[in-house]
Design an enzyme around this catalytic site. Structure first.
Site, PDB file in Angstrom:
ATOM      1  N   LYS A   1      -0.021   4.188  -0.231  1.00  0.00           N
ATOM      2  CA  LYS A   1      -0.706   5.366   0.325  1.00  0.00           C
ATOM      3  C   LYS A   1      -0.513   6.542  -0.643  1.00  0.00           C
ATOM      4  O   LYS A   1      -0.460   6.311  -1.842  1.00  0.00           O
ATOM      5  CB  LYS A   1      -0.182   5.673   1.724  1.00  0.00           C
ATOM      6  CG  LYS A   1      -0.159   4.417   2.598  1.00  0.00           C
ATOM      7  CD  LYS A   1       0.025   4.707   4.046  1.00  0.00           C
ATOM      8  CE  LYS A   1       0.029   3.387   4.800  1.00  0.00           C
ATOM      9  NZ  LYS A   1      -0.109   3.555   6.234  1.00  0.00           N
TER      10      LYS A   1
ATOM     11  N   SER B   1       2.921  -1.848  10.466  1.00  0.00           N
ATOM     12  CA  SER B   1       4.361  -1.909  10.762  1.00  0.00           C
ATOM     13  C   SER B   1       4.993  -3.263  10.420  1.00  0.00           C
ATOM     14  O   SER B   1       5.888  -3.736  11.117  1.00  0.00           O
ATOM     15  CB  SER B   1       4.645  -1.540  12.224  1.00  0.00           C
ATOM     16  OG  SER B   1       4.276  -0.197  12.476  1.00  0.00           O
TER      17      SER B   1
ATOM     18  N   GLY C   1       2.061   2.420  10.762  1.00  0.00           N
ATOM     19  CA  GLY C   1       3.076   3.460  10.618  1.00  0.00           C
ATOM     20  C   GLY C   1       3.758   3.842  11.917  1.00  0.00           C
ATOM     21  O   GLY C   1       4.466   4.850  11.969  1.00  0.00           O
TER      22      GLY C   1
ATOM     23  N   ASN D   1       0.862  -1.178   0.000  1.00  0.00           N
ATOM     24  CA  ASN D   1       0.000   0.000   0.000  1.00  0.00           C
ATOM     25  C   ASN D   1       0.899   1.229   0.000  1.00  0.00           C
ATOM     26  O   ASN D   1       1.487   1.572   1.016  1.00  0.00           O
ATOM     27  CB  ASN D   1      -0.907  -0.018   1.250  1.00  0.00           C
ATOM     28  CG  ASN D   1      -1.744   1.241   1.368  1.00  0.00           C
ATOM     29  OD1 ASN D   1      -1.878   2.000   0.403  1.00  0.00           O
ATOM     30  ND2 ASN D   1      -2.301   1.475   2.548  1.00  0.00           N
TER      31      ASN D   1
ATOM     32  N   GLU E   1      -7.023   5.244   7.574  1.00  0.00           N
ATOM     33  CA  GLU E   1      -6.682   6.640   7.274  1.00  0.00           C
ATOM     34  C   GLU E   1      -7.857   7.347   6.597  1.00  0.00           C
ATOM     35  O   GLU E   1      -8.036   8.556   6.741  1.00  0.00           O
ATOM     36  CB  GLU E   1      -5.418   6.687   6.400  1.00  0.00           C
ATOM     37  CG  GLU E   1      -4.174   6.410   7.241  1.00  0.00           C
ATOM     38  CD  GLU E   1      -3.038   5.743   6.501  1.00  0.00           C
ATOM     39  OE1 GLU E   1      -3.014   5.768   5.254  1.00  0.00           O
ATOM     40  OE2 GLU E   1      -2.155   5.168   7.182  1.00  0.00           O
TER      41      GLU E   1
ATOM     42  N   HIS F   1      -9.889   1.786   4.659  1.00  0.00           N
ATOM     43  CA  HIS F   1      -8.598   1.951   5.343  1.00  0.00           C
ATOM     44  C   HIS F   1      -8.768   2.950   6.493  1.00  0.00           C
ATOM     45  O   HIS F   1      -9.481   3.942   6.360  1.00  0.00           O
ATOM     46  CB  HIS F   1      -7.526   2.441   4.358  1.00  0.00           C
ATOM     47  CG  HIS F   1      -6.149   2.339   4.945  1.00  0.00           C
ATOM     48  ND1 HIS F   1      -5.669   3.253   5.852  1.00  0.00           N
ATOM     49  CD2 HIS F   1      -5.168   1.413   4.788  1.00  0.00           C
ATOM     50  CE1 HIS F   1      -4.441   2.895   6.217  1.00  0.00           C
ATOM     51  NE2 HIS F   1      -4.112   1.780   5.584  1.00  0.00           N
TER      52      HIS F   1
ATOM     53  N   GLU G   1      -5.980  -4.350  10.625  1.00  0.00           N
ATOM     54  CA  GLU G   1      -4.947  -3.327  10.813  1.00  0.00           C
ATOM     55  C   GLU G   1      -5.259  -2.508  12.067  1.00  0.00           C
ATOM     56  O   GLU G   1      -5.985  -1.510  11.990  1.00  0.00           O
ATOM     57  CB  GLU G   1      -4.916  -2.384   9.612  1.00  0.00           C
ATOM     58  CG  GLU G   1      -4.527  -3.039   8.312  1.00  0.00           C
ATOM     59  CD  GLU G   1      -3.887  -2.019   7.385  1.00  0.00           C
ATOM     60  OE1 GLU G   1      -2.715  -2.189   7.064  1.00  0.00           O
ATOM     61  OE2 GLU G   1      -4.562  -1.041   7.018  1.00  0.00           O
TER      62      GLU G   1
HETATM   63  P1  PGA Z   1       2.442   0.484   7.600  1.00  0.00           P
HETATM   64  O1  PGA Z   1       1.005   0.711   6.933  1.00  0.00           O
HETATM   65  O2  PGA Z   1       2.979  -0.834   7.066  1.00  0.00           O
HETATM   66  O3  PGA Z   1       3.278   1.652   7.161  1.00  0.00           O
HETATM   67  O4  PGA Z   1       2.246   0.422   9.064  1.00  0.00           O
HETATM   68  C1  PGA Z   1       0.115  -0.323   6.736  1.00  0.00           C
HETATM   69  C2  PGA Z   1      -1.152   0.205   6.087  1.00  0.00           C
HETATM   70  O5  PGA Z   1      -1.708   1.187   6.564  1.00  0.00           O
HETATM   71  O6  PGA Z   1      -1.627  -0.323   5.086  1.00  0.00           O
END
Ligand code: PGA
Length: 251
Positions: free
Chosen positions: A10, A211, A172, A8, A96, A94, A166
């Protein structure tokens, strides 16, 4: 069941950098028995497709989608439009988007249903936040999110979706959820899927995100009930994502 690994990006990589990423990733040695996908920004789908040519690995994914096919929805992108790029997967819900744009469970459910109808596999993202986990509400929250999100999906023989667990606090943050805690939540999610889809639910992959990196990926993919990973930060470098793909190969 084959493991599923989804990169991803983003909000990274417009068309120019997207093409470069795909070309570099294509030079990586990739395991055959892992399904590999990359979720790119809408504006980079065409470049990613062009750089892939006829190759189908990595499978293209989108990061979001609207729930109607067309109409007066300024700025939105429909599942049919995504299909024109040969998009195979689409993230929905997601965290976010839930937090920055106020996406609700109801919206996520409509998106997931529309995506499935178009012949794209929705990758439905769910997960509790830190306060909810501290309060001991994590399972309750995730169960409710999954129940709502799959409400409009049909069991049509093929796996109707994939679910990405998640936990918001792990995304992140460099503080991944332990494989054992993720496994527990995956069991909760499996319970919801079994209730709705019966035996067909066995085809649905429940993957972990938050992460994930080269140091911890093998822990996840070797844990029973974790069917792959959704990888954000660690997927931005194509060579690094290649490493992750090789590490995800259970063979
Ligand atoms: P990350 O993000 O691996 O940077 O923690 C995962 C995601 O939000 O898809």
């Amino acid at each position: 069941m084959k493991k599923l690994l989804v990169a991803n990006w983003k909000m990274h990589y417009g068309p120019i950098k997207a093409g470069g990423w795909i070309r570099a990733f294509r030079r990586e040695r990739l395991p055959k028995d892992v399904d590999i996908s990359v979720a790119v920004p809408f504006v980079s789908l065409a470049a990613a497709r062009a750089s892939l040519g006829r190759a189908s690995i990595p499978a293209l994914a989108a990061q979001d989608c609207f729930w109607s096919e067309d109409g007066a929805y300024t700025g939105e992108i429909s599942p049919g439009m995504l299909k024109e790029f040969g998009t195979e997967y689409c993230l929905v819900g997601h965290s976010e988007r839930r937090s920055n744009l106020g996406e609700t469970d109801e919206m996520v459910a409509k998106k997931a249903a529309a995506v499935q109808k178009a012949g794209i596999v929705p990758v439905i993202c769910v997960g509790e936040n830190e306060a909810q986990r501290k309060k001991g509400d994590a399972s309750k929250i995730v169960r409710a999110q999954v129940q709502a999100a799959i409400g409009g999906l049909k069991a049509d023989g093929r796996a109707p979706a994939a679910i990405a667990y998640e936990p918001v606090w792990a995304i992140g943050s460099g503080r991944p959820c332990s494989a054992q805690d993720a496994k527990q939540m995956h069991e909760v999610i499996r319970g919801v899927l079994l209730k709705k889809f019966g035996k067909a639910s066995e085809e649905i992959r429940v993957i972990y995100g938050g992460s994930v990196d080269v140091r911890n990926i093998s822990e996840y993919v070797t844990t029973t009930g974790i069917d792959g990973c959704l990888v954000g930060g660690a997927s931005l470098d194509p060579r690094n994502f290649g490493l992750l793909c090789r590490a995800a190969n259970p063979a």
